[in-house]
Enzyme design. Sequence first.
Site, mmCIF file in Angstrom:
data_model
loop_
_atom_site.group_PDB
_atom_site.id
_atom_site.type_symbol
_atom_site.label_atom_id
_atom_site.label_comp_id
_atom_site.label_asym_id
_atom_site.label_seq_id
_atom_site.Cartn_x
_atom_site.Cartn_y
_atom_site.Cartn_z
ATOM 1 N N ASP A 46 0.808 -1.219 0.000
ATOM 2 C CA ASP A 46 0.000 0.000 0.000
ATOM 3 C C ASP A 46 0.844 1.273 0.000
ATOM 4 O OD1 ASP A 46 1.038 -0.077 2.522
ATOM 5 O OD2 ASP A 46 -0.864 0.192 3.592
ATOM 6 N N GLU A 48 3.332 2.052 2.184
ATOM 7 C CA GLU A 48 3.984 2.361 3.455
ATOM 8 C C GLU A 48 5.470 2.021 3.378
ATOM 9 O OE1 GLU A 48 2.322 0.649 6.935
ATOM 10 O OE2 GLU A 48 0.315 1.470 6.595
ATOM 11 N N ASP A 181 17.484 37.041 -11.690
ATOM 12 C CA ASP A 181 16.462 37.911 -11.107
ATOM 13 C C ASP A 181 17.111 38.716 -9.982
ATOM 14 O OD1 ASP A 181 16.491 36.219 -8.755
ATOM 15 O OD2 ASP A 181 15.140 34.873 -9.816
ATOM 16 N N LYS A 204 13.132 40.564 -14.425
ATOM 17 C CA LYS A 204 11.955 39.973 -15.047
ATOM 18 C C LYS A 204 10.689 40.529 -14.412
ATOM 19 C CE LYS A 204 12.050 35.772 -12.161
ATOM 20 N NZ LYS A 204 12.242 34.318 -12.173
ATOM 21 N N ALA A 236 12.845 25.188 -16.261
ATOM 22 C CA ALA A 236 13.847 25.848 -17.103
ATOM 23 C C ALA A 236 13.277 26.887 -18.051
ATOM 24 C CB ALA A 236 14.673 24.820 -17.892
#
Length: 339
Positions: A46, A48, A181, A204, A236
């Site tokens: 499951d 886990e 930036d 930007k 990217a």
Amino acid sequence: MPTMTAPKLISGNSNQPLAAAIARRMSMHRGMDVGLVDARVERFNDGEIFVEVFENVRGEDMFIIQPTSNPANDNLMELLIIADALRRSSADRITAVIPYFGYARQDRRSKARTPITAKLVANMLVEAGVERILTLDLHATQIQGFFDIPVDNLYASPIYALDARHHFRDCMSDVMVVSPDVGGVARARDLAQRIGAPLSIVDKRRGNPGEVAEMTVIGDVKDRVCIIVDDIVDTAGTLCKAAEVLMDNGAKEVHSYITHGVLSGPAVERITNSAMKSLVITDTIAATKPVLAAPNIRIVPTAPMFAQAILNTWNGTSVSSLFDHKTLGPIYEGLYAAE
């Protein structure tokens, strides 16, 4: 409690090649075999996660090597469960070596009714029994303050300084470091100072969320070999657009140095078809086959630095000495022997 004789390493499934490389490098440093602790990290049907450690770790100084990259939740749970297993097995100290710290981009409330998930992850790690964190280029350095335990944040820029001086030694006078930036100026300035290059910024402006409406270059990049510096490359899109804008502004070549290559979705295809001549990333995140096959993506190793940082942590000597590229020079002499 027995005296600690050597650091012991254990790894989850996130980046086993990096863990093995760190162990090999530590073996070289210490002159004796340093292997990964024998353990199994498996899943029930499951989903886990189950961990079993097959070696005695009582009283040992344990280092868990586990980046929390994609799949982030699975790898984070592996890290937490390994830490709990070691704590319940009476390990003396547990250090989480997290080369890529996932959820670091969620370090503040940018809007109403949003979480600060990086703080939540910090709380979970401490509650699981982690007593120290060793990581590389946190997306936001203030995350160190989310912990009430020691956090050593290493930097990729000393490695990249060695790499840039090696690969651009014939044109260093033309090199210009570029921040993609305004928020990344400090990171870009650090590399620029290390290699003695000028600095430029790509400003930007966003239109709709997730879309870059306009990019403006601050600084003269004409006839320059531009090196974009950042900590994470995900899809990217912004990076490739920045490279295109730099070329439109007269740059001779565009290269990028990005610490963590998340490279999700169309990232590799975008980079392959972009104006970038090369993208250099580290191995903090295990490389996929498309990344390894990409002609303009190059990977530099972090194992030498992490191995030395682990040894320094274990024997109580300075980790901050690794912030200096001159200190890393001998550690990386196999790659940059001419430096």
